[in-house]
Motif scaffolding. Structure first.
Motif, mmCIF file in Angstrom:
data_model
loop_
_atom_site.group_PDB
_atom_site.id
_atom_site.type_symbol
_atom_site.label_atom_id
_atom_site.label_comp_id
_atom_site.label_asym_id
_atom_site.label_seq_id
_atom_site.Cartn_x
_atom_site.Cartn_y
_atom_site.Cartn_z
ATOM 1 N N UNK A 161 -1.715 -8.017 12.699
ATOM 2 C CA UNK A 161 -2.157 -8.147 11.651
ATOM 3 C C UNK A 161 -3.302 -8.549 10.873
ATOM 4 N N UNK A 162 -3.681 -9.899 11.288
ATOM 5 C CA UNK A 162 -4.864 -10.564 11.060
ATOM 6 C C UNK A 162 -6.027 -10.108 11.362
ATOM 7 N N UNK A 163 -5.972 -9.314 12.420
ATOM 8 C CA UNK A 163 -7.053 -8.740 12.894
ATOM 9 C C UNK A 163 -7.594 -7.482 12.444
ATOM 10 N N UNK A 164 -6.592 -6.798 11.559
ATOM 11 C CA UNK A 164 -6.874 -5.428 11.179
ATOM 12 C C UNK A 164 -7.817 -5.510 9.950
ATOM 13 N N UNK A 165 -8.901 -4.696 9.980
ATOM 14 C CA UNK A 165 -9.917 -4.637 8.813
ATOM 15 C C UNK A 165 -9.461 -4.152 7.530
ATOM 16 N N UNK A 166 -8.931 -3.198 7.582
ATOM 17 C CA UNK A 166 -8.534 -2.600 5.932
ATOM 18 C C UNK A 166 -7.132 -2.403 5.785
ATOM 19 N N UNK A 167 -6.572 -2.675 4.546
ATOM 20 C CA UNK A 167 -5.300 -2.603 4.175
ATOM 21 C C UNK A 167 -5.145 -1.910 2.613
ATOM 22 N N UNK A 168 -4.209 -1.192 2.636
ATOM 23 C CA UNK A 168 -3.907 -0.606 1.360
ATOM 24 C C UNK A 168 -2.980 -1.719 0.344
ATOM 25 N N UNK A 169 -2.724 -1.208 -0.793
ATOM 26 C CA UNK A 169 -2.141 -2.137 -1.569
ATOM 27 C C UNK A 169 -0.691 -2.366 -1.385
ATOM 28 N N UNK A 170 -0.384 -1.254 -0.966
ATOM 29 C CA UNK A 170 1.173 -1.234 -0.683
ATOM 30 C C UNK A 170 2.029 -0.230 -1.661
ATOM 31 N N UNK A 171 3.184 0.468 -1.299
ATOM 32 C CA UNK A 171 3.990 1.312 -2.011
ATOM 33 C C UNK A 171 5.498 0.924 -1.626
ATOM 34 N N UNK A 172 6.162 0.579 -2.876
ATOM 35 C CA UNK A 172 7.606 0.478 -2.615
ATOM 36 C C UNK A 172 8.460 1.226 -2.153
ATOM 37 N N UNK A 173 9.346 1.464 -1.203
ATOM 38 C CA UNK A 173 10.338 2.155 -0.686
ATOM 39 C C UNK A 173 11.761 1.432 -0.751
ATOM 40 N N UNK A 174 12.706 2.144 -1.608
ATOM 41 C CA UNK A 174 13.834 1.634 -2.000
ATOM 42 C C UNK A 174 14.938 2.363 -1.295
ATOM 43 N N UNK A 175 15.645 2.020 -0.418
ATOM 44 C CA UNK A 175 16.842 2.914 -0.016
ATOM 45 C C UNK A 175 18.210 2.298 -0.540
ATOM 46 N N UNK A 176 18.841 3.120 -1.619
ATOM 47 C CA UNK A 176 20.129 2.607 -1.991
ATOM 48 C C UNK A 176 20.875 3.800 -2.910
#
Length: 128
Positions: free
Chosen positions: A112-127
């Motif tokens: 992961x530390x060597x990956x150039x681009x990341x998104x901001x993330x999206x929450x997934x909740x399974x409940x």
């Protein structure tokens, strides 16, 4: 500005499905390996699935094999993660990532530390 934007997260009952999308702007995904990672509270970020830029080979974590499918639509500059038969342990923030080489040979060799681009993330909740 180079950007990845995830969408499609939410709350779902166990056994349900969700499809996450990752749209790129400012660059073309065609030449990039793409991966989906997730991070649950108190846990390290882990690779879930990735797809290579060269031949479209796909790789999955053992915990999601047979349930999750990664795909890419280069015409739409978008990558998807179809998640079926969701379990409570799938609850996490899901991130998409893009790199010119780090994600082309599977999750085990992707740092992961060597990956150039990341998104901001999206929450997934399974409940229930």
């Amino acid at each position: 500005q180079l950007q990845l934007v995830e969408s499609g997260g939410g709350l779902v009952q166990p056994g349900g499905s969700l499809r996450l999308s990752c749209a790129a702007s400012g660059f073309t995904l065609d030449y990039y390996g793409i991966g989906w990672f997730r991070q649950a509270p108190g846990k390290e970020r882990e690779g879930v699935a990735c797809i290579s830029s060269s031949d479209g080979s796909t790789y999955y974590a053992d915990s999601v094999k047979g349930r999750f499918t990664i795909s890419r639509d280069n015409a739409k500059n978008t990558v998807y993660l179809q998640m079926n038969s969701l379990k409570p342990e799938d609850t996490a923030v899901y991130y998409c990532a893009a790199d010119l080489g780090e994600l082309d040979n599977g999750l085990e060799t992707a740092h992961p530390g060597d990956i150039s681009y990341w998104g901001q993330g999206t929450q997934v909740t399974v409940s229930s």
